[in-house]
Design an enzyme around this catalytic site. Structure first.
Site: not given
Length: 534
Positions: A287-288, A428, A483, A488, A79, A534
């Site tokens: 928090k943060h 981590n 893992f 330790d 049109k 991350h």
């Protein structure tokens, strides 16, 4: 094809609107806008339903088919794609050749173009009918918008009903000035860009192409923020999908406007709360961007009390998220401690009264709660990282017992709970949990053993704050987002009093870690699923 490097000028300071083309899918405000243009002396050209709507209220309207000398055909698909339309929009008014061409072909100038597009985005969001969705791809509309925006030196283009008022005022005052025309042109190109992005994304989804060669994104500015993470950074909030519940689309029902950090933390909190067991009331305190308290219980108030024990110091001034409607008891519990933001699907009247009594408490209502899905985007210098949102949830059937001792029923429930939390903690990540509550969280450390030790230390601090004799981690379970590369980290958890462990497995030293767990009398399960964040 050659393109002239310079044609005409930057146009007049003001464009007097003598002729306007209006073709609208969303006719909100159309009649009032057209009336204002007619009152200012403009001739109105229009198409289809818009022309009918304007004629019904007695406005003088000329159908575009009268201008083109060609009827609308193919159900309105064709049109406005005609030289009489595009020539009138694109002509450079002070170029002699353009003027001669207009005169030779009987093309009249069009000074204002008001267009909004077929509702492709809305149709694609609610319909599964591919033919219906495709039919709502506008062709002529974007062409006219782009033409008018390109020729903003001489044409005003209006794509947002929110701009009708100020444009009408400008027309009535003698013309649309250069600054406004440029602003409207920028807005117009942004609109067609977003429209094309939505269409290309839909077609990519139909072809099951998750990462097409060219990935385009569209977002609508929801609000400008006072600043970003820091006062020297500018920031704004953009919405990419209004159908998804969360911080970006939530209603602010109390408190000051949200900051960048408020929104970031509110999003993190709500994603975590929504990711927990939907059958149980859940509270997440952030928090943060990291959780400092998480719990499930029979009521939200009980869940908040359990969550608060984990880290009451960090919870001060934090963000609280719930996975269901807030009630009076929950509101009282939350407002007993200074809180920056509360985000939940809803709140009853009694809860709202309590929350609104805190003038500075920002309250966000999302409408519903569900785990986040789709794609997430992160910017890096010169590019974008795009990945699926981590929507994976480990279930009982996914667990593989690797130790001599099998976890108890309660340990299994807490292991699943702790691993869900781990997904929302910066890597981590180590999370201790007991009886449906986090009791120690270690986040964002370069060494996993440090995260385990920090989580245990935080739990010791919380134990003292609660006036308890026995450590909160005594008899707890521990979750690791990835893992254990060495034994330790696991031994640190055992020293803290954990009795069961959940981790992805997959290390070259898995057997060494399993042997250490057996020696310590721990039960351990592998998930085969990692949750780095991350």
């Amino acid at each position: 094809m050659s393109v002239s490097s310079k044609k005409g000028s930057s146009g007049p300071e003001r464009v007097v609107v003598k002729r306007a083309l209006i073709s609208l899918s969303d006719k909100t405000g159309a009649v009032e806008f057209a009336k204002a243009l007619v009152t200012a002396g403009a001739e109105i050209l229009s198409t289809g339903g818009t022309a009918r709507a304007l004629k019904e209220v007695g406005l003088p309207v000329k159908d575009v088919s009268e201008v083109t000398g060609f009827p609308e055909i193919m159900d309105g698909r064709v049109k406005t794609l005609h030289p009489a339309v595009h020539g009138g929009i694109l002509a450079i008014r002070d170029d002699a050749e353009h003027q001669a061409a207009m005169q030779e072909h009987g093309i009249g100038p069009i000074d204002l173009v008001a267009i909004n597009l077929y509702p492709f985005e809305e149709t694609a969001a609610k319909s599964s009918d591919a033919l219906e969705i495709i039919e709502n791809i506008d062709i002529g509309g974007p062409a006219m918008i782009r033409a008018a925006a390109k020729n903003a030196a001489f044409v005003a283009v209006v794509t947002d009903p929110a701009d009708y008022g100020r444009v009408a005022e400008a027309v009535a005052a003698g013309g649309v000035d250069k600054a406004l025309r440029r602003e409207l042109a920028a807005k117009a190109f942004a609109r067609t860009g977003a429209y094309d992005a939505a269409i290309s994304t839909w077609f990519a989804e139909q072809s099951e192409t998750e990462f097409p060669e060219r990935m385009v994104f569209a977002a609508t500015r929801a609000s400008e923020l006072r600043y970003g993470e820091n006062p020297h950074q500018k920031a704004a909030l953009y919405s990419t999908d209004k159908s998804k519940p969360g911080a970006a689309n939530a209603r602010l029902v109390n408190g000051k406007p949200l900051s960048y950090n408020n929104l970031s933390d509110a999003d993190a909190a709500f994603q975590l709360a929504a990711d927990l067991d939907p059958e149980r009331p859940a509270i997440a305190i952030i928090k943060h961007a990291n959780p400092c308290g998480v719990a499930v219980a029979d009521t939200l108030a009980e869940a908040h009390a359990k969550a608060l024990i984990c880290d009451p110091v960090s919870a001060y001034g934090g963000v609280v998220a719930a996975n269901r409607k807030l009630d009076e008891a929950a509101a009282k519990a939350i407002t007993a401690l200074f809180t920056e933001v509360v985000i939940a699907p809803d709140a009853d009247e009694e809860a709202l009264q309590i929350l609104k009594a805190k003038a500075n408490l920002r309250v966000l209502l999302t409408g519903s709660a569900m785990p986040a899905t789709g794609m997430m985007v992160k910017s890096i210098a010169g590019g974008l990282l795009v990945q699926e949102i981590d929507a994976a949830q480990v279930k009982m059937a996914d667990l593989k017992v690797v130790t001599k001792r099998e976890p108890t029923e309660q340990e299994l429930a807490d292991l699943i709970f702790a691993f869900r939390i781990c997904k929302h903690v910066k890597s981590n990540a180590i999370v201790y949990a007991k009886d449906g509550a986090a009791v120690g969280i270690g986040a964002g450390q370069m060494s996993r053993v440090d995260s385990a030790r920090i989580a245990a230390w935080k739990a010791q601090e919380a134990t003292r704050a609660a006036g308890l004799e026995d450590a909160l981690t005594r008899g707890s379970v521990v979750a690791s987002d990835a893992f254990f590369p060495f034994a330790d980290g696991l031994l640190a958890a055992a020293e803290a009093g954990a009795t069961a462990v959940i981790q992805p497995g997959g290390s070259l030293r898995d057997q060494e870690v399993i042997d250490a767990a057996d020696e310590a009398g721990l039960a351990m399960v592998f998930t085969g699923l990692r949750h780095f964040r991350h």
